[in-house]
Design a protein around this motif. Structure first.
Motif: not given
Length: 369
Positions: A103-105, A75-77, A68-69, A15-16
């Motif tokens: 952010l909807v994730a 979280m990453g998205a 992991v996916t 994500g970062i």
């Protein structure tokens, strides 16, 4: 447990990195489509690399890759989208929309992990069977697949017993934990069986992927519940003769076929039911159908999308059958439970679009031709 921490770290890293690079590309003036495509590519490549790294923790396991996916997506998205929203104050509207969608994730992940897996429902079905004069109610408690019995599992038993079934069947995956924990955890499951038997004297079990015939027999020893290991049990209920055959998932195939032949060839039985963990046991009934096949295993796919259904069921039966409920296949009515629990081990602990369930099947007399 370590896989969970690894997946969270992987999600934060992906994500970062995706977010920072996305901000850089926005500031250089790339078009919105190019920015999004590049950020998605970075996220995808990072997920693939880190998913591969997770296999060094768990060994070769497809569930690890899914785990992991899922965590990276949940979280990453949002992390990448949040960074772009905060750091790139001047950005095209299209990129703003993509970041908001990312952010909807967060609520989706919370719902899929902490809400739907525990949002138990009651799935009811009615099946007309020749030879049945008075209703026979079968309770289906499939795939508890838990490491320990807690409030949620006890609630499932309470709700099942609230429907006053005449018979309770448990088609496999009663528990899922390491062998060295069996002696410690088994008494909890014995208590569950005893609670059911206090109200319902007819309880039948078969083994699945995560439990064994030996383990189930140790749990049910002295309770009166019957573990069917490629065996047929015939009994009287409401003036009707019923035969229930149970097939063992990893048992001898020849024994399973002989059991199915005994079951379907029993001319003295009014109702013939096959109990199996996987709905694939329908293959045992190609020569002669039964009155009903009851199975679990698929969890309804555990993830299912509108109009598409479950993308993965780990079963060879048609997807609409594996998705759960009562259907007919090759001349035999087949009921597949979506199960009470969820996949454990290295799999992500989630359900999306497939609520857990207990099953209530009413066998009633056939009316008319």
């Amino acid at each position: 447990m370590f896989l969970n921490y690894y997946s969270i770290v992987a999600a934060v890293v992906v994500g970062i990195v995706s977010g920072i690079l996305g901000v850089k590309w926005i500031r250089t003036g790339l078009r919105s489509g190019q920015v999004v495509a590049r950020a998605v590519t970075v996220g995808f490549v990072g997920t693939v690399i880190l998913s591969g790294g997770a296999l060094f923790i768990t060994g070769l396991d497809g569930f690890t890759l899914v785990h992991v996916t899922y965590v990276v997506g949940a979280m990453g998205a949002p992390i990448a989208g949040g960074i772009a929203l905060l750091a790139a104050r001047t950005r095209p509207q299209a990129i703003t929309a993509v970041c908001v969608i990312a952010l909807v994730a967060i609520p989706v992940g919370v719902y899929a992990t902490y809400v739907e897996p525990f949002w138990l429902r009651v799935d009811t079905a009615e099946l007309a069977v020749d030879g049945v004069d008075e209703r026979i109610r079968i309770g289906v408690l499939a795939d508890l697949q838990t490491t320990a019995v807690g409030n949620y599992e006890n609630e499932a038993v309470d709700r099942l017993l609230g429907f006053a079934p005449d018979i309770v069947v448990m088609p496999g995956d009663l528990y899922q934990f390491d062998d060295d924990l069996f002696d410690e955890r088994a008494p909890q499951f014995t208590q569950v069986i005893r609670r059911i038997l206090d109200d319902v004297p007819l309880v039948f079990l078969v083994s699945g992927n995560t439990d064994t015939v030996a383990g189930l027999r140790q749990i049910t020893a002295g309770t009166g519940a019957r573990v069917l290991d490629n065996e047929v049990d015939t009994f009287e209920l409401n003036g009707i003769t019923l035969s229930i055959g149970g097939t063992t998932l990893f048992g001898d195939e020849a024994s399973a076929r002989r059991m199915a032949e005994r079951l379907t060839g029993d001319e003295h039985a009014d109702v013939r039911i096959l109990l199996a963990h996987k709905p694939d046991a329908i293959e045992l009934l190609h020569a002669r159908p039964a009155d009903l096949l009851i199975a679990g295993h698929t969890h309804g796919g555990q993830v299912s999308f509108p109009l598409i259904g479950p993308p993965l069921t780990l079963s060879s039966v048609p997807r609409h059958v594996a998705a759960g409920g009562l259907h007919e296949l090759d001349g035999t009515p087949i009921y597949v439970s979506t199960g009470v629990g969820r996949e454990r081990g290295n799999a992500p602990q989630l359900r999306i679009g497939v609520r857990p369930s207990i099953g209530i099947i009413d066998l009633v007399g056939a009316v008319g031709p």
